[in-house]
Design a protein around this motif. Structure first.
Motif, PDB file in Angstrom:
ATOM      1  N   HIS A   1     -35.901 -27.206  -3.234  1.00 31.18           N
ATOM      2  CA  HIS A   1     -36.247 -26.805  -4.593  1.00 31.18           C
ATOM      3  C   HIS A   1     -35.568 -27.758  -5.572  1.00 31.18           C
ATOM      4  O   HIS A   1     -34.362 -28.019  -5.456  1.00 31.18           O
ATOM      5  CB  HIS A   1     -35.793 -25.371  -4.866  1.00 31.18           C
ATOM      6  CG  HIS A   1     -36.458 -24.768  -6.052  1.00 31.18           C
ATOM      7  ND1 HIS A   1     -36.183 -25.171  -7.340  1.00 31.18           N
ATOM      8  CD2 HIS A   1     -37.407 -23.798  -6.154  1.00 31.18           C
ATOM      9  CE1 HIS A   1     -36.924 -24.469  -8.184  1.00 31.18           C
ATOM     10  NE2 HIS A   1     -37.680 -23.636  -7.488  1.00 31.18           N
TER      11      HIS A   1
ATOM     12  N   PRO B   1     -33.303 -20.264  -5.612  1.00 28.55           N
ATOM     13  CA  PRO B   1     -34.144 -20.715  -4.496  1.00 28.55           C
ATOM     14  C   PRO B   1     -33.660 -22.029  -3.912  1.00 28.55           C
ATOM     15  O   PRO B   1     -33.137 -22.897  -4.617  1.00 28.55           O
ATOM     16  CB  PRO B   1     -35.526 -20.879  -5.141  1.00 28.55           C
ATOM     17  CG  PRO B   1     -35.248 -21.122  -6.587  1.00 28.55           C
ATOM     18  CD  PRO B   1     -34.014 -20.326  -6.904  1.00 28.55           C
TER      19      PRO B   1
ATOM     20  N   TRP C   1     -28.065 -24.824   2.760  1.00 26.59           N
ATOM     21  CA  TRP C   1     -28.619 -23.475   2.650  1.00 26.59           C
ATOM     22  C   TRP C   1     -27.638 -22.461   3.216  1.00 26.59           C
ATOM     23  O   TRP C   1     -27.039 -22.670   4.268  1.00 26.59           O
ATOM     24  CB  TRP C   1     -29.944 -23.363   3.410  1.00 26.59           C
ATOM     25  CG  TRP C   1     -31.110 -23.937   2.688  1.00 26.59           C
ATOM     26  CD1 TRP C   1     -32.036 -23.261   1.939  1.00 26.59           C
ATOM     27  CD2 TRP C   1     -31.516 -25.300   2.643  1.00 26.59           C
ATOM     28  NE1 TRP C   1     -32.970 -24.121   1.427  1.00 26.59           N
ATOM     29  CE2 TRP C   1     -32.668 -25.390   1.851  1.00 26.59           C
ATOM     30  CE3 TRP C   1     -30.996 -26.469   3.195  1.00 26.59           C
ATOM     31  CZ2 TRP C   1     -33.333 -26.580   1.596  1.00 26.59           C
ATOM     32  CZ3 TRP C   1     -31.647 -27.676   2.939  1.00 26.59           C
ATOM     33  CH2 TRP C   1     -32.796 -27.714   2.154  1.00 26.59           C
TER      34      TRP C   1
ATOM     35  N   SER D   1     -43.468 -28.427   1.826  1.00 28.37           N
ATOM     36  CA  SER D   1     -42.223 -27.813   1.378  1.00 28.37           C
ATOM     37  C   SER D   1     -41.168 -28.900   1.198  1.00 28.37           C
ATOM     38  O   SER D   1     -41.111 -29.870   1.949  1.00 28.37           O
ATOM     39  CB  SER D   1     -41.738 -26.760   2.380  1.00 28.37           C
ATOM     40  OG  SER D   1     -41.540 -27.312   3.666  1.00 28.37           O
TER      41      SER D   1
ATOM     42  N   GLU E   1     -41.591 -19.856  -3.867  1.00 27.41           N
ATOM     43  CA  GLU E   1     -40.148 -20.022  -3.889  1.00 27.41           C
ATOM     44  C   GLU E   1     -39.541 -18.906  -3.041  1.00 27.41           C
ATOM     45  O   GLU E   1     -39.226 -17.833  -3.542  1.00 27.41           O
ATOM     46  CB  GLU E   1     -39.627 -19.969  -5.322  1.00 27.41           C
ATOM     47  CG  GLU E   1     -40.230 -21.051  -6.220  1.00 27.41           C
ATOM     48  CD  GLU E   1     -39.978 -20.784  -7.689  1.00 27.41           C
ATOM     49  OE1 GLU E   1     -39.220 -21.540  -8.314  1.00 27.41           O
ATOM     50  OE2 GLU E   1     -40.541 -19.794  -8.222  1.00 27.41           O
ATOM     51  N   PRO E   2     -39.394 -19.132  -1.735  1.00 27.04           N
ATOM     52  CA  PRO E   2     -38.985 -18.050  -0.834  1.00 27.04           C
ATOM     53  C   PRO E   2     -37.601 -17.503  -1.186  1.00 27.04           C
ATOM     54  O   PRO E   2     -36.659 -18.260  -1.433  1.00 27.04           O
ATOM     55  CB  PRO E   2     -38.963 -18.720   0.537  1.00 27.04           C
ATOM     56  CG  PRO E   2     -39.814 -19.934   0.400  1.00 27.04           C
ATOM     57  CD  PRO E   2     -39.640 -20.384  -1.008  1.00 27.04           C
ATOM     58  N   GLU E   3     -37.497 -16.173  -1.183  1.00 27.61           N
ATOM     59  CA  GLU E   3     -36.190 -15.539  -1.347  1.00 27.61           C
ATOM     60  C   GLU E   3     -35.458 -15.548  -0.014  1.00 27.61           C
ATOM     61  O   GLU E   3     -36.065 -15.598   1.062  1.00 27.61           O
ATOM     62  CB  GLU E   3     -36.357 -14.097  -1.840  1.00 27.61           C
ATOM     63  CG  GLU E   3     -36.937 -14.008  -3.241  1.00 27.61           C
ATOM     64  CD  GLU E   3     -36.931 -12.591  -3.778  1.00 27.61           C
ATOM     65  OE1 GLU E   3     -35.936 -11.875  -3.522  1.00 27.61           O
ATOM     66  OE2 GLU E   3     -37.913 -12.204  -4.434  1.00 27.61           O
ATOM     67  N   TRP E   4     -34.144 -15.520  -0.102  1.00 28.73           N
ATOM     68  CA  TRP E   4     -33.345 -15.483   1.128  1.00 28.73           C
ATOM     69  C   TRP E   4     -33.560 -14.132   1.803  1.00 28.73           C
ATOM     70  O   TRP E   4     -33.357 -13.079   1.205  1.00 28.73           O
ATOM     71  CB  TRP E   4     -31.868 -15.683   0.810  1.00 28.73           C
ATOM     72  CG  TRP E   4     -31.054 -15.977   2.036  1.00 28.73           C
ATOM     73  CD1 TRP E   4     -30.322 -15.087   2.761  1.00 28.73           C
ATOM     74  CD2 TRP E   4     -30.913 -17.241   2.678  1.00 28.73           C
ATOM     75  NE1 TRP E   4     -29.726 -15.719   3.828  1.00 28.73           N
ATOM     76  CE2 TRP E   4     -30.073 -17.050   3.801  1.00 28.73           C
ATOM     77  CE3 TRP E   4     -31.414 -18.526   2.423  1.00 28.73           C
ATOM     78  CZ2 TRP E   4     -29.721 -18.086   4.660  1.00 28.73           C
ATOM     79  CZ3 TRP E   4     -31.063 -19.558   3.284  1.00 28.73           C
ATOM     80  CH2 TRP E   4     -30.227 -19.329   4.381  1.00 28.73           C
TER      81      TRP E   4
ATOM     82  N   GLU F   1     -35.383 -20.739   5.076  1.00 25.64           N
ATOM     83  CA  GLU F   1     -35.488 -19.294   4.847  1.00 25.64           C
ATOM     84  C   GLU F   1     -36.312 -18.597   5.924  1.00 25.64           C
ATOM     85  O   GLU F   1     -36.363 -17.362   5.979  1.00 25.64           O
ATOM     86  CB  GLU F   1     -36.113 -19.019   3.473  1.00 25.64           C
ATOM     87  CG  GLU F   1     -35.225 -19.386   2.298  1.00 25.64           C
ATOM     88  CD  GLU F   1     -35.335 -20.843   1.882  1.00 25.64           C
ATOM     89  OE1 GLU F   1     -34.733 -21.220   0.861  1.00 25.64           O
ATOM     90  OE2 GLU F   1     -36.022 -21.639   2.578  1.00 25.64           O
TER      91      GLU F   1
ATOM     92  N   GLY G   1     -28.395 -18.517  -1.344  1.00 28.91           N
ATOM     93  CA  GLY G   1     -29.766 -18.022  -1.301  1.00 28.91           C
ATOM     94  C   GLY G   1     -29.998 -16.751  -2.080  1.00 28.91           C
ATOM     95  O   GLY G   1     -31.113 -16.491  -2.543  1.00 28.91           O
TER      96      GLY G   1
ATOM     97  N   THR H   1     -35.906 -23.624  -1.589  1.00 23.84           N
ATOM     98  CA  THR H   1     -37.136 -24.279  -1.141  1.00 23.84           C
ATOM     99  C   THR H   1     -38.249 -24.071  -2.143  1.00 23.84           C
ATOM    100  O   THR H   1     -38.366 -22.995  -2.739  1.00 23.84           O
ATOM    101  CB  THR H   1     -37.573 -23.712   0.226  1.00 23.84           C
ATOM    102  OG1 THR H   1     -36.562 -23.984   1.206  1.00 23.84           O
ATOM    103  CG2 THR H   1     -38.893 -24.302   0.685  1.00 23.84           C
ATOM    104  N   ALA H   2     -39.064 -25.109  -2.315  1.00 18.67           N
ATOM    105  CA  ALA H   2     -40.320 -25.005  -3.061  1.00 18.67           C
ATOM    106  C   ALA H   2     -41.453 -25.391  -2.116  1.00 18.67           C
ATOM    107  O   ALA H   2     -41.407 -26.453  -1.496  1.00 18.67           O
ATOM    108  CB  ALA H   2     -40.307 -25.918  -4.280  1.00 18.67           C
TER     109      ALA H   2
END
Length: 277
Positions: free
Chosen positions: A179, A266, A257, A176, A243-246, A60, A262, A268-269
């Motif tokens: 997710h 999510p 991804w 990271s 938890e990054p947003e796209w 992301e 996205g 990615t964590a």
């Protein structure tokens, strides 16, 4: 298996996928040979996004330069876990940290040495497995990992226990990973990747094998709760789960991804933790 990794699969004789157990020794061997075989293609595909001296946490595009998850790093001894070609470690060193980076794969470390020479940023590199750290106790002020090592070891609690040993009290450990909810979907960036095909609670490892059943790649699944329990059991406090947003305008696919997935859930964590004193 995917076309993106066809050359590694061919080199290793990968012929199928199974769901079965894989212990620590088998996981180490499989992932060492896999990343050795895939290192060139991986960097040809992703090298421009990762850079040679840039700290990108995830596909992301979250950068340590912007978020400062590790806090003040100047003058701090930092360990990068599963460094790959070590762009994160070089960024840390450019920002005045005293960095050591390690990876299980000689193929990845070969790229790291090439980029050390190309950038003039000479980061110390060590070949090691994350569950068997060859470092003295209480020798680092922080540790980090951007999609390195953690999903590929059989016992994640042993990884965290080893990190608790080599870190000093109060040290941040930020990492990271995929997710965990991604486990329930096929590894596909398109519409097929939007349909649930397996249980979130099934921890059976994903194993690619050759004709003789020998593992050529192993990945282990943990739920969010599994990660939290493993961290707290080994002396870490979870300070945040990012938890990054796209991001808008981010059109690049990276493996599974994609903008399509996205915008819905999510990928990615990022666990921000700290070792208790």
């Amino acid at each position: 298996m995917s076309n993106q990794h066809a050359s590694a699969e061919q080199a290793l004789g990968t012929t199928g996928i199974v769901k079965r157990g894989a212990d620590a020794a088998e996981s180490r061997v499989a992932n060492r040979i896999w990343w050795d075989a895939d290192a060139d293609d991986y960097h040809e595909t992703h090298g421009d996004f990762l850079g040679a001296a840039d700290f990108v946490w995830c596909p992301e595009g979250v950068r340590e330069e912007d978020v400062r998850f590790l806090g003040e790093i100047a003058g701090q001894r930092v360990l990068e876990v599963g460094c790959g070609s070590a762009p994160c470690a070089r960024w840390l060193k450019e920002n005045k940290a005293d960095v050591t980076a390690f990876d299980i794969s000689e193929g990845m470390l070969r790229h790291a040495r090439v980029n050390n020479a190309a950038t003039g940023i000479d980061v110390p590199l060590v070949q090691a497995s994350a569950d068997q750290l060859p470092f003295r106790s209480d020798s680092f002020d922080a540790a980090c990992s951007a999609f390195g090592a953690v999903p590929f070891v059989a016992d994640v609690e042993e990884v965290f226990r080893e990190l608790a040993r080599v870190l000093r009290p109060g040290a941040p450990w930020v990492f990271s990973v995929n997710h965990p909810m991604r486990w329930i979907f096929p590894d596909d960036p398109g519409p097929l990747g939007l349909t649930v095909t397996q249980s979130y609670f099934d921890r059976t490892p994903y194993v690619e094998v050759d004709d003789e059943g020998k593992a050529t790649y192993v990945e282990h699944h943990r739920t969010l709760g599994d990660y939290v329990r493993a961290l707290t059991n080994t002396g870490f406090v979870v300070e945040d789960l990012v938890e990054p947003e796209w991001p808008k305008g981010h059109t690049r696919n990276w493996g599974q991804w994609s903008p399509l997935r996205g915008k819905l859930f999510p990928g990615t964590a990022i666990f921000r933790t700290r070792l208790t004193s």
